[in-house]
Design an enzyme around this catalytic site. Structure first.
Site, PDB file in Angstrom:
ATOM      1  N   ARG A  95       0.869  -1.184   0.000  1.00  0.00           N
ATOM      2  CA  ARG A  95       0.000   0.000   0.000  1.00  0.00           C
ATOM      3  C   ARG A  95       0.900   1.225   0.000  1.00  0.00           C
ATOM      4  NH1 ARG A  95      -5.090   2.298   3.326  1.00  0.00           N
ATOM      5  NH2 ARG A  95      -6.041   0.743   1.997  1.00  0.00           N
TER       6      ARG A  95
ATOM      7  N   HIS B 160      -7.292   0.814  -6.415  1.00  0.00           N
ATOM      8  CA  HIS B 160      -7.549   0.091  -5.160  1.00  0.00           C
ATOM      9  C   HIS B 160      -8.346  -1.165  -5.523  1.00  0.00           C
ATOM     10  CE1 HIS B 160      -7.819  -0.683  -1.022  1.00  0.00           C
ATOM     11  NE2 HIS B 160      -8.617   0.270  -0.609  1.00  0.00           N
TER      12      HIS B 160
ATOM     13  N   GLN C  67     -10.369  -3.417  -3.023  1.00  0.00           N
ATOM     14  CA  GLN C  67     -11.579  -2.724  -2.564  1.00  0.00           C
ATOM     15  C   GLN C  67     -12.726  -2.972  -3.550  1.00  0.00           C
ATOM     16  OE1 GLN C  67     -12.062  -0.596   0.313  1.00  0.00           O
ATOM     17  NE2 GLN C  67     -14.143  -0.956  -0.325  1.00  0.00           N
TER      18      GLN C  67
ATOM     19  N   ASP D  80     -16.673   8.410  -1.540  1.00  0.00           N
ATOM     20  CA  ASP D  80     -15.375   8.248  -0.870  1.00  0.00           C
ATOM     21  C   ASP D  80     -14.975   9.630  -0.353  1.00  0.00           C
ATOM     22  OD1 ASP D  80     -12.844   7.388  -0.059  1.00  0.00           O
ATOM     23  OD2 ASP D  80     -12.054   7.119  -2.092  1.00  0.00           O
TER      24      ASP D  80
ATOM     25  N   CYS E 197     -16.115   2.978   0.759  1.00  0.00           N
ATOM     26  CA  CYS E 197     -14.965   2.118   1.079  1.00  0.00           C
ATOM     27  C   CYS E 197     -14.531   2.268   2.531  1.00  0.00           C
ATOM     28  CB  CYS E 197     -13.809   2.434   0.138  1.00  0.00           C
ATOM     29  SG  CYS E 197     -13.348   4.182   0.147  1.00  0.00           S
TER      30      CYS E 197
ATOM     31  N   ARG F  67     -14.088  -7.201   2.579  1.00  0.00           N
ATOM     32  CA  ARG F  67     -12.661  -7.017   2.244  1.00  0.00           C
ATOM     33  C   ARG F  67     -11.885  -8.285   2.606  1.00  0.00           C
ATOM     34  NH1 ARG F  67     -10.262  -2.286   2.051  1.00  0.00           N
ATOM     35  NH2 ARG F  67      -8.789  -3.482   0.809  1.00  0.00           N
TER      36      ARG F  67
HETATM   37  N1  NVA Z   1      -9.452   7.385  -1.833  1.00  0.00           N
HETATM   38  C1  NVA Z   1      -9.093   7.038  -0.474  1.00  0.00           C
HETATM   39  C2  NVA Z   1      -9.410   5.605  -0.207  1.00  0.00           C
HETATM   40  C3  NVA Z   1      -9.113   5.129   1.178  1.00  0.00           C
HETATM   41  C4  NVA Z   1      -9.442   3.690   1.372  1.00  0.00           C
HETATM   42  C5  NVA Z   1      -7.624   7.321  -0.248  1.00  0.00           C
HETATM   43  O1  NVA Z   1      -6.812   7.019  -1.126  1.00  0.00           O
HETATM   44  O2  NVA Z   1      -7.288   7.883   0.797  1.00  0.00           O
HETATM   45  N1   CP Z   2     -11.107   0.890   2.593  1.00  0.00           N
HETATM   46  C1   CP Z   2      -9.828   0.838   2.980  1.00  0.00           C
HETATM   47  O1   CP Z   2      -8.911   0.557   2.202  1.00  0.00           O
HETATM   48  O2   CP Z   2      -9.641   1.081   4.304  1.00  0.00           O
HETATM   49  P1   CP Z   2      -8.234   1.255   5.027  1.00  0.00           P
HETATM   50  O3   CP Z   2      -7.623   2.515   4.513  1.00  0.00           O
HETATM   51  O4   CP Z   2      -8.572   1.313   6.485  1.00  0.00           O
HETATM   52  O5   CP Z   2      -7.372   0.064   4.679  1.00  0.00           O
END
Ligand code: NVA
Ligand code: CP
Length: 319
Positions: A109, A136, A139, A231, A272, A300
């Protein structure tokens, strides 16, 4: 039809997966969830190791990978960029080569899609994208699993993303919908349009699957949607854009009036998570009867377990 063989595959973006492979993962996710609900205990990751690399924070993704892998006898190792040399004192390529000698698979990540691509190119083991600035994909699997739980056959149904139309979650949803023949509408201001090139790629995939991809700046475009998805307005790494996004996206908040505009009494709300109540969604919607966000978060884990079972060739019960 022949069961797809995903052994040894990485998941960097769902663009690399065929509709049959995605459907196979969704079916397997359901099987994994049913096993969990029946209290079945298995040890299909016994003797396997998973490197979990994090440049950004995570609750769901980390916990899903760690619990799914660990509860079946695998050994997950959490490595934040505070702990390892990734890209700082050592190149991504060299880190990948070393991790590939020690681990069965790698989860990443972080910021750049090119990092997760380099890990896959140089490690020799399956690499899973647990979120980058661009995509993602794990997700999106959980999102469509949840959509399917509510509406059965998803082909021909309509999913509508309202908010930052160019973020990682919106893009991944566009990919999975275009592959599965789900009509996908992005409701976003022109400044946050997903971009002509990406729309063209997904539009061509949708033409093959019978789906339709559209973008609109008008919230009236949610009409007929089976699900509204939103989101956060500023993703991780974009904290400096918070004020600008609030101004752009305030008219796109998902609230009771917008849910009403779908015209469907069975429409559901998806997110998400993590969510900012009072910004992209109101508390009455996310905490109300149309919300499916907790099922989505649980899914998930099931989808990630299914992905690891398939790509690590661990489908045979070794318990
Ligand atoms: N678009 C958000 C998703 C978090 C799961 C981010 O990248 O912060
Ligand atoms: N939805 C998601 O990816 O959550 P986290 O950022 O908590 O992993």
């Amino acid at each position: 039809m022949k069961t797809p063989n995903l052994q040894g595959r990485s998941l960097l973006t769902l663009l690399d997966y065929s509709p049959e492979e995605i459907r196979f993962l969704l079916d397997l996710s359901k099987q994994v969830k049913d096993e969990a609900k029946a209290g079945e205990k298995k040890a299909r990751f016994s003797g396997c190791t998973l490197a979990m690399l994090f440049e950004k924070r995570s609750t769901r993704t980390r916990c899903a990978f760690e619990t799914a892998f660990g509860e079946e006898g695998g050994h997950p190792v959490f490595l934040s960029t505070q702990d390892i040399q990734l890209g700082a004192k050592e190149s991504i390529e060299d880190t990948a080569r070393v991790l590939g000698r020690m681990f069965s698979a790698i989860q990443f990540r972080g910021f750049k899609q090119s990092t997760v691509e380099a890990l896959a190119a140089h490690s020799g083991v399956p690499v899973y994208n647990g979120l980058t600035d661009r995509f993602h994909p794990t997700q999106a699997l959980a999102d469509i699993m949840t959509f399917q739980e509510n509406f059965g056959q998803v082909t021909g149904k309509t999913l509508c993303f309202v908010g930052d139309g160019r973020n990682n979650v919106a893009r991944s949803l566009m990919v999975i919908c275009s592959k599965l023949g789900i009509h996908f509408t992005v409701v976003t201001p022109p400044e946050l349009n997903p971009g002509a090139e990406f729309l063209e790629t997904c539009g061509a995939l949708a033409a093959e699957s019978g789906g339709k991809i559209s973008v609109s700046g008008d919230t009236g475009a949610v009409s007929g949607a089976h699900a509204l998805y939103t989101d956060v307005w500023a993703s991780m790494g974009e904290e400096d854009k918070k004020t600008e996004r609030e101004a752009l996206l305030a008219p796109y908040q998902v609230n009771a009036a917008l849910m009403e505009k779908t015209g469907r009494s069975d429409a559901v709300f998806l997110h998400c998570l993590p969510a900012v109540r009072g910004e992209e969604v109101t508390a009455d919607v996310i905490d109300g009867p149309k919300s499916r966000v907790w099922d989505e978060a649980e899914n998930r884990k099931h989808t990630i377990k299914a992905l690891m079972l398939a790509t690590l060739g661990a489908l045979d019960d070794r318990s």
